[in-house]
Each structure stands twice: as C-alpha cells, then as structure tokens.
Design a protein around this motif. Sequence first.
Motif, PDB file in Angstrom:
ATOM      1  N   LEU A   1       1.054  -0.136   1.711  1.00 19.00           N
ATOM      2  CA  LEU A   1       0.538  -0.979   0.636  1.00 19.00           C
ATOM      3  C   LEU A   1      -0.990  -0.900   0.588  1.00 19.00           C
ATOM      4  O   LEU A   1      -1.586  -0.804  -0.492  1.00 19.00           O
ATOM      5  CB  LEU A   1       0.972  -2.430   0.834  1.00 19.00           C
ATOM      6  CG  LEU A   1       0.346  -3.440  -0.134  1.00 19.00           C
ATOM      7  CD1 LEU A   1       0.756  -3.126  -1.571  1.00 19.00           C
ATOM      8  CD2 LEU A   1       0.744  -4.858   0.247  1.00 19.00           C
ATOM      9  N   GLY A   2      -1.609  -0.937   1.770  1.00 20.21           N
ATOM     10  CA  GLY A   2      -3.061  -0.815   1.819  1.00 20.21           C
ATOM     11  C   GLY A   2      -3.521   0.517   1.262  1.00 20.21           C
ATOM     12  O   GLY A   2      -4.554   0.596   0.575  1.00 20.21           O
ATOM     13  N   ARG A   3      -2.769   1.563   1.553  1.00 24.10           N
ATOM     14  CA  ARG A   3      -3.121   2.875   1.009  1.00 24.10           C
ATOM     15  C   ARG A   3      -2.977   2.874  -0.510  1.00 24.10           C
ATOM     16  O   ARG A   3      -3.808   3.451  -1.220  1.00 24.10           O
ATOM     17  CB  ARG A   3      -2.252   3.971   1.628  1.00 24.10           C
ATOM     18  CG  ARG A   3      -2.548   5.344   1.053  1.00 24.10           C
ATOM     19  CD  ARG A   3      -1.920   6.461   1.836  1.00 24.10           C
ATOM     20  NE  ARG A   3      -0.471   6.440   1.774  1.00 24.10           N
ATOM     21  CZ  ARG A   3       0.286   7.408   2.271  1.00 24.10           C
ATOM     22  NH1 ARG A   3      -0.268   8.443   2.875  1.00 24.10           N
ATOM     23  NH2 ARG A   3       1.599   7.343   2.186  1.00 24.10           N
ATOM     24  N   GLN A   4      -1.939   2.251  -1.025  1.00 24.37           N
ATOM     25  CA  GLN A   4      -1.763   2.177  -2.487  1.00 24.37           C
ATOM     26  C   GLN A   4      -2.958   1.499  -3.139  1.00 24.37           C
ATOM     27  O   GLN A   4      -3.435   1.921  -4.193  1.00 24.37           O
ATOM     28  CB  GLN A   4      -0.478   1.419  -2.815  1.00 24.37           C
ATOM     29  CG  GLN A   4       0.798   2.132  -2.403  1.00 24.37           C
ATOM     30  CD  GLN A   4       2.011   1.227  -2.515  1.00 24.37           C
ATOM     31  OE1 GLN A   4       2.080   0.362  -3.380  1.00 24.37           O
ATOM     32  NE2 GLN A   4       2.976   1.403  -1.631  1.00 24.37           N
ATOM     33  N   LYS A   5      -3.440   0.436  -2.519  1.00 23.72           N
ATOM     34  CA  LYS A   5      -4.588  -0.276  -3.075  1.00 23.72           C
ATOM     35  C   LYS A   5      -5.820   0.618  -3.090  1.00 23.72           C
ATOM     36  O   LYS A   5      -6.575   0.647  -4.078  1.00 23.72           O
ATOM     37  CB  LYS A   5      -4.866  -1.550  -2.266  1.00 23.72           C
ATOM     38  CG  LYS A   5      -3.810  -2.626  -2.422  1.00 23.72           C
ATOM     39  CD  LYS A   5      -4.168  -3.862  -1.605  1.00 23.72           C
ATOM     40  CE  LYS A   5      -3.144  -4.965  -1.796  1.00 23.72           C
ATOM     41  NZ  LYS A   5      -3.467  -6.193  -1.014  1.00 23.72           N
ATOM     42  N   ARG A   6      -6.045   1.355  -2.004  1.00 22.29           N
ATOM     43  CA  ARG A   6      -7.208   2.238  -1.962  1.00 22.29           C
ATOM     44  C   ARG A   6      -7.082   3.393  -2.956  1.00 22.29           C
ATOM     45  O   ARG A   6      -8.074   3.838  -3.539  1.00 22.29           O
ATOM     46  CB  ARG A   6      -7.408   2.754  -0.537  1.00 22.29           C
ATOM     47  CG  ARG A   6      -8.058   1.715   0.377  1.00 22.29           C
ATOM     48  CD  ARG A   6      -8.251   2.198   1.797  1.00 22.29           C
ATOM     49  NE  ARG A   6      -7.029   2.046   2.579  1.00 22.29           N
ATOM     50  CZ  ARG A   6      -6.280   3.028   3.004  1.00 22.29           C
ATOM     51  NH1 ARG A   6      -6.610   4.289   2.729  1.00 22.29           N
ATOM     52  NH2 ARG A   6      -5.191   2.799   3.720  1.00 22.29           N
ATOM     53  N   GLN A   7      -5.873   3.867  -3.161  1.00 19.92           N
ATOM     54  CA  GLN A   7      -5.671   4.907  -4.162  1.00 19.92           C
ATOM     55  C   GLN A   7      -6.017   4.388  -5.563  1.00 19.92           C
ATOM     56  O   GLN A   7      -6.635   5.101  -6.362  1.00 19.92           O
ATOM     57  CB  GLN A   7      -4.215   5.395  -4.126  1.00 19.92           C
ATOM     58  CG  GLN A   7      -3.879   6.218  -2.899  1.00 19.92           C
ATOM     59  CD  GLN A   7      -2.393   6.527  -2.773  1.00 19.92           C
ATOM     60  OE1 GLN A   7      -1.568   5.951  -3.492  1.00 19.92           O
ATOM     61  NE2 GLN A   7      -2.044   7.407  -1.861  1.00 19.92           N
ATOM     62  N   GLN A   8      -5.633   3.160  -5.843  1.00 17.82           N
ATOM     63  CA  GLN A   8      -5.968   2.586  -7.143  1.00 17.82           C
ATOM     64  C   GLN A   8      -7.476   2.376  -7.284  1.00 17.82           C
ATOM     65  O   GLN A   8      -8.039   2.522  -8.377  1.00 17.82           O
ATOM     66  CB  GLN A   8      -5.221   1.264  -7.345  1.00 17.82           C
ATOM     67  CG  GLN A   8      -3.726   1.441  -7.511  1.00 17.82           C
ATOM     68  CD  GLN A   8      -3.026   0.167  -7.988  1.00 17.82           C
ATOM     69  OE1 GLN A   8      -3.679  -0.800  -8.365  1.00 17.82           O
ATOM     70  NE2 GLN A   8      -1.709   0.175  -7.981  1.00 17.82           N
ATOM     71  N   MET A   9      -8.141   2.040  -6.183  1.00 17.06           N
ATOM     72  CA  MET A   9      -9.597   1.928  -6.221  1.00 17.06           C
ATOM     73  C   MET A   9     -10.233   3.254  -6.611  1.00 17.06           C
ATOM     74  O   MET A   9     -11.174   3.302  -7.422  1.00 17.06           O
ATOM     75  CB  MET A   9     -10.132   1.486  -4.846  1.00 17.06           C
ATOM     76  CG  MET A   9      -9.798   0.070  -4.447  1.00 17.06           C
ATOM     77  SD  MET A   9     -10.337  -0.308  -2.750  1.00 17.06           S
ATOM     78  CE  MET A   9     -12.112  -0.227  -2.946  1.00 17.06           C
ATOM     79  N   VAL A  10      -9.735   4.347  -6.033  1.00 14.05           N
ATOM     80  CA  VAL A  10     -10.284   5.679  -6.319  1.00 14.05           C
ATOM     81  C   VAL A  10     -10.040   6.057  -7.779  1.00 14.05           C
ATOM     82  O   VAL A  10     -10.932   6.582  -8.463  1.00 14.05           O
ATOM     83  CB  VAL A  10      -9.677   6.726  -5.364  1.00 14.05           C
ATOM     84  CG1 VAL A  10     -10.022   8.142  -5.821  1.00 14.05           C
ATOM     85  CG2 VAL A  10     -10.162   6.489  -3.936  1.00 14.05           C
ATOM     86  N   ILE A  11      -8.836   5.782  -8.273  1.00 17.37           N
ATOM     87  CA  ILE A  11      -8.519   6.103  -9.666  1.00 17.37           C
ATOM     88  C   ILE A  11      -9.446   5.353 -10.616  1.00 17.37           C
ATOM     89  O   ILE A  11      -9.999   5.935 -11.559  1.00 17.37           O
ATOM     90  CB  ILE A  11      -7.045   5.769  -9.980  1.00 17.37           C
ATOM     91  CG1 ILE A  11      -6.123   6.730  -9.233  1.00 17.37           C
ATOM     92  CG2 ILE A  11      -6.774   5.835 -11.482  1.00 17.37           C
ATOM     93  CD1 ILE A  11      -4.664   6.360  -9.321  1.00 17.37           C
ATOM     94  N   LYS A  12      -9.626   4.066 -10.377  1.00 15.07           N
ATOM     95  CA  LYS A  12     -10.499   3.276 -11.245  1.00 15.07           C
ATOM     96  C   LYS A  12     -11.934   3.783 -11.178  1.00 15.07           C
ATOM     97  O   LYS A  12     -12.622   3.870 -12.191  1.00 15.07           O
ATOM     98  CB  LYS A  12     -10.453   1.799 -10.864  1.00 15.07           C
ATOM     99  CG  LYS A  12     -11.320   0.940 -11.779  1.00 15.07           C
ATOM    100  CD  LYS A  12     -11.294  -0.518 -11.385  1.00 15.07           C
ATOM    101  CE  LYS A  12     -12.108  -1.343 -12.371  1.00 15.07           C
ATOM    102  NZ  LYS A  12     -13.532  -0.938 -12.393  1.00 15.07           N
ATOM    103  N   ALA A  13     -12.404   4.109  -9.988  1.00 19.04           N
ATOM    104  CA  ALA A  13     -13.780   4.585  -9.835  1.00 19.04           C
ATOM    105  C   ALA A  13     -13.986   5.908 -10.569  1.00 19.04           C
ATOM    106  O   ALA A  13     -15.044   6.128 -11.177  1.00 19.04           O
ATOM    107  CB  ALA A  13     -14.118   4.744  -8.349  1.00 19.04           C
ATOM    108  N   ILE A  14     -12.991   6.785 -10.524  1.00 13.17           N
ATOM    109  CA  ILE A  14     -13.093   8.057 -11.252  1.00 13.17           C
ATOM    110  C   ILE A  14     -13.148   7.801 -12.750  1.00 13.17           C
ATOM    111  O   ILE A  14     -13.970   8.388 -13.467  1.00 13.17           O
ATOM    112  CB  ILE A  14     -11.912   8.980 -10.900  1.00 13.17           C
ATOM    113  CG1 ILE A  14     -12.016   9.445  -9.443  1.00 13.17           C
ATOM    114  CG2 ILE A  14     -11.876  10.192 -11.838  1.00 13.17           C
ATOM    115  CD1 ILE A  14     -10.822  10.236  -8.974  1.00 13.17           C
TER     116      ILE A  14
END
Length: 442
Positions: A265-278
């Motif tokens: 779940l923590g990894r999913q959150k960080r992946q979404q952070m990266v997508i939004k930042a891109i």
Amino acid sequence: MFNKILDERVLLARAGQNRIIPVGQLFYALILIQEKEERMMNETRKGKNGRKRVWKVIFSVLLIGMVGTVAYLFKAYSDIGSTAESIYTSVNVNEMREEEIEVETATQPISFLLLGADTGTAEEERTETGRSDTIIVCTVNPNTKTTTLLSIPRDSYAEIVGYSDVYDYYGDYYDKMNHAYAFGGTEMSINTVQEFLNVPIDYYVEVNFDGLVDIVDAVGGIEITSPLTFDFYGPQFIEGETRILDGYEALQFSRMRKQDPEGDLGRQKRQQMVIKAILDKVLTMGTVVNYKNILATLEDNVQLNMSLDEILSIASGYRKSMENFQQFYVEGEEMYIDEIYYYYVDPQERLRLSNILRTELELPEITIDEISTSANEPYYDTDAYSTDSSYSDTTYDSSTYGQSDVYTPNYSDPYSAEESYSYEDTTTQDSYYEEATYDSAY
C-alpha cells in the motif's frame, strides 16, 4: 519656388531693414537659400527613406520569425505524429460502453489503465515476459475537473479474462492480477481489470522501467517529499525532505516496499506521488522545449492506444482536470493457496470501488449482482464490507502525504525476504512459467 522666395526677400528687405538690396546680391542670396532648401528637402527625403528601411528590416525580422515559428511547430507536429504512430498499439478488448467516447469535445469523462511493466534494464536484466507490477485505474472528469487514481495491488486474486481461450483451459481461471500481463499482454490485463471492477477502460498507457527513468529525466526531474526514510538500490530518501529526483531515483522511490510499514500500500501511494509529479511537470510550459527528448523516450519505452488527434485533444481539453487529484486504494486480506500468497478482495469491496469510479465516469451505479463471482472464489461474506458511500479520500497533496486522514486499509506485507517459487498455475492446467527467482521488492 523662386518667385516665392524672391517676393519674401524683397518684402523682408523693405519692411524689416527699411532699405533696398542690390539686385546682384539679392540673386546670390536667393541662390543660397534655394540650395539650402533643396538640401533640407533631400535630408527629409533621406530621413523618410531611412525610416522606411527600418520598418522594412523590422517587418523582415518579424516575417522570418513567423516563418521560423511555423516551421518549428510543423516540425514538432511532424515529430509528434511520427512518434504517435510508432507508440500506438491498438488492443481488442471487451467493449463495455454503449456509446463511443469523443474526446474532441472534452465533455465526457474518460478512463485510463496505467500499467508499469517490470521489464527494461533498471539495475538488472530480465529475460522473461514480465508482469504489470503497477496497475492503476485513472479517470479524468472535465465537468468536475477531477482526476481519480485507484491503485490495484498486483497480487490481487482475480479472474484472468481470456486465459481459457489462449491456453485451452476449461472454466474461469483465477490468479494474481499482474500475471494477466504475462499470460496475454495488455489486452488480457485490460479485460481482467474491467471484469474485476465492472468499469470500462477507454485508453491504456504502458511504461517499462527505462520508460519511467527517461521520462523523469526528460522533464528535468520531479519534486518529491519523501513520506519515510529508506534507501533502495543506492538512492537514499529522508522523511519530510523535499528534493528533485532524477529518473533513476524516481524509479527506486516508487519500487521499494519491504522497508515501508504499509507494505505494498505504501508503494502504491509513492507510485501515485510520482505520477502526479510527472503530470505537474509535463503540464507546465517549461517542458515544451524538451519535446524531442520526451518523444524519444516515449518511442522506446511506452505503448498506448491514443491517436495523435486524441492525444492533442486530451492534452488541451482535459488539462485542467489533471491538476486536481483524489486517490483511492483497495481493501482486502491476505490468503494462501497451495502456499502461494494472494491478496483477496471481497466482491462487496469491488462493488464499492466500482461505484466510485462509475460515478466519476458519470455512469449508473451497479449492484452486487453485477460484480462477477465464480465457484473459484475462495469465500466471501456479503456483510463483511460496508458499501457506505461516505468513504472518500482527500485531494491528493504530496506535501502532506502520510499526515492527512487518508483512508488506510489493513494491508500487510507477507514478504520478509527474497524467495523463489515456480510460476505455475494453481490448478491442474499445464505449467506456463519456467522457474525463476522472484524478488518481492518488485
């Protein structure tokens, strides 16, 4: 002209000086005056001609600039068109919409499936087909100006739609969600997600390891505030520290899960952070000058099913909708079948998530009867999960990640160390995968 000057001089001599000027001197004076007037007229003409030349130069520069701009835009459009053709890959998936989407008008909500394939070099070479270890359903609503992200755990126990047709298997075949990509590529992945949630997928974007690295580098890095302290394959991250990540750092930031207290779940959150930042970086004008680098990256490491016209329409018409994010996650529980770990998601939970997405897509809500189940489902209790519509997530803000009241499901990480197992079907069908070492950090 001569008579005018003569009259003026005679009148001037008689009235102003009150005396008579000799005719010879008068004619000589008149000649001097005429020459002076002619010089003044020539200088005036030269001035006008000079100003005309200045305007001609300015006009020429503007014209050249306009021609250059048009040529640049034409070249850019040509490059985009060429790249769009090279990365365009159509898919034949189960149609779940009654009407076709028209993104040109930018009035209809649309959906994407974002697939992150564990292929590409990264820090090691993989030779097998690969799996979609990042699975995110994204909806974009131009009317509410909202983008919704739903991360699906890769180990989710799901019906792999189309498996029986490809492998001559009788009945509904269930496996980990990310294995759909290995069994049948993008098409099987899309159909599996559509069946799992009963929502239509309009478009997909598939990116591999190198694609993420190159895209982040092409946009000049992304700004991330780390929610925890950890290191992974070199890069180190400090909780609360905000900094610009390059492509390799962004990849490792989005991949780690063993050191995260929230596991996958923590990894999913960080992946979404990266997508939004891109997306934040791509939507700024500063990245336009880097379009060639971005296009080169897309050409090598990205596949999608959007035409050039659709890409341009979405980029312009849905732009504002991509500035406001909300995120959701899947609640489930761990289970083991033949000593293999799966993440089981109850049909009631799938119904809840389905209606969240369907609301964002402005589609009618469904009931539990419209969520597919099978005799292969291990168990489920229809009263175990509440479908209370009050469940919602806060607008996504990477600066407050881990500090808000964002819903946190009970998702534990079953892996504590690397382990090996055979990628074999859990029933009696023939083995598909060859035995391989599997690092649960991926």
